[in-house]
Design a protein around this motif. Structure first.
Motif, mmCIF file in Angstrom:
data_model
loop_
_atom_site.group_PDB
_atom_site.id
_atom_site.type_symbol
_atom_site.label_atom_id
_atom_site.label_comp_id
_atom_site.label_asym_id
_atom_site.label_seq_id
_atom_site.Cartn_x
_atom_site.Cartn_y
_atom_site.Cartn_z
ATOM 1 N N LEU A 169 2.318 1.588 -3.516
ATOM 2 C CA LEU A 169 1.336 2.066 -4.479
ATOM 3 C C LEU A 169 1.059 3.553 -4.300
ATOM 4 O O LEU A 169 0.860 4.285 -5.255
ATOM 5 C CB LEU A 169 0.034 1.280 -4.349
ATOM 6 C CG LEU A 169 0.075 -0.159 -4.838
ATOM 7 C CD1 LEU A 169 -1.237 -0.864 -4.495
ATOM 8 C CD2 LEU A 169 0.333 -0.220 -6.336
ATOM 9 N N ARG A 170 1.049 3.969 -3.051
ATOM 10 C CA ARG A 170 0.739 5.368 -2.745
ATOM 11 C C ARG A 170 1.888 6.291 -3.139
ATOM 12 O O ARG A 170 1.662 7.433 -3.526
ATOM 13 C CB ARG A 170 0.445 5.500 -1.258
ATOM 14 C CG ARG A 170 -0.083 6.825 -0.834
ATOM 15 C CD ARG A 170 -0.771 6.680 0.520
ATOM 16 N NE ARG A 170 -1.123 7.944 1.081
ATOM 17 C CZ ARG A 170 -2.184 8.658 0.744
ATOM 18 N NH1 ARG A 170 -2.983 8.229 -0.206
ATOM 19 N NH2 ARG A 170 -2.454 9.797 1.327
ATOM 20 N N THR A 171 3.113 5.816 -3.028
ATOM 21 C CA THR A 171 4.273 6.674 -3.306
ATOM 22 C C THR A 171 4.840 6.482 -4.702
ATOM 23 O O THR A 171 5.778 7.169 -5.074
ATOM 24 C CB THR A 171 5.392 6.412 -2.275
ATOM 25 O OG1 THR A 171 5.790 5.047 -2.358
ATOM 26 C CG2 THR A 171 4.934 6.749 -0.883
ATOM 27 N N LEU A 180 0.824 -1.212 0.000
ATOM 28 C CA LEU A 180 0.000 0.000 0.000
ATOM 29 C C LEU A 180 0.856 1.260 0.000
ATOM 30 O O LEU A 180 0.558 2.229 -0.710
ATOM 31 C CB LEU A 180 -0.957 -0.005 1.190
ATOM 32 C CG LEU A 180 -2.070 -1.046 1.142
ATOM 33 C CD1 LEU A 180 -2.829 -1.083 2.460
ATOM 34 C CD2 LEU A 180 -3.010 -0.775 -0.021
ATOM 35 N N ILE A 181 1.918 1.251 0.770
ATOM 36 C CA ILE A 181 2.834 2.396 0.789
ATOM 37 C C ILE A 181 3.477 2.564 -0.582
ATOM 38 O O ILE A 181 3.580 3.674 -1.100
ATOM 39 C CB ILE A 181 3.906 2.232 1.888
ATOM 40 C CG1 ILE A 181 3.270 2.358 3.267
ATOM 41 C CG2 ILE A 181 5.031 3.258 1.710
ATOM 42 C CD1 ILE A 181 4.179 1.970 4.411
#
Length: 106
Positions: free
Chosen positions: A100-102, A97-98
């Protein structure tokens, strides 16, 4: 960590020495294998499978040898495997998730 484990062993604290050595193995294996996710030509599935295989061969035996879990019966070993799989799943999801977010567009 190895030097600390050797010092603990020399002082007679065998349980702490084993525990410290196992922590060193877990940290080294986890950090070392994290570079697998930097191989951009591999799919996420391949990266995950290779990383999981490395963890099974390093971290899982370290957990079993650590002395942190009772291994007197099947359920003790099952607990270690469950902790290994559960922790791995949570950390994989969190870092995915991190990532994908960054992730920046190319």
């Amino acid at each position: 960590m190895s030097a600390i484990a050797i010092a603990l062993q020399a002082s007679g604290d065998v349980a702490q020495a084993r525990s410290t050595f196992c922590v060193g193995i877990i940290v080294a294996a986890t950090c070392g294998a994290s570079v697998i996710y930097g191989i951009e030509r591999w799919s996420l599935a391949k990266q995950t499978a290779v990383h999981f295989a490395v963890m099974v061969c390093t971290v899982l035996p370290a957990l079993l040898a650590s002395g942190w879990f009772p291994l007197d019966d099947f359920w003790g070993v099952a607990l270690v495997v469950a902790v290994f799989l559960g922790t791995g799943a949570v950390l994989w999801t969190l870092f995915a998730l991190i990532g994908l977010r960054t992730r920046r567009p190319r």
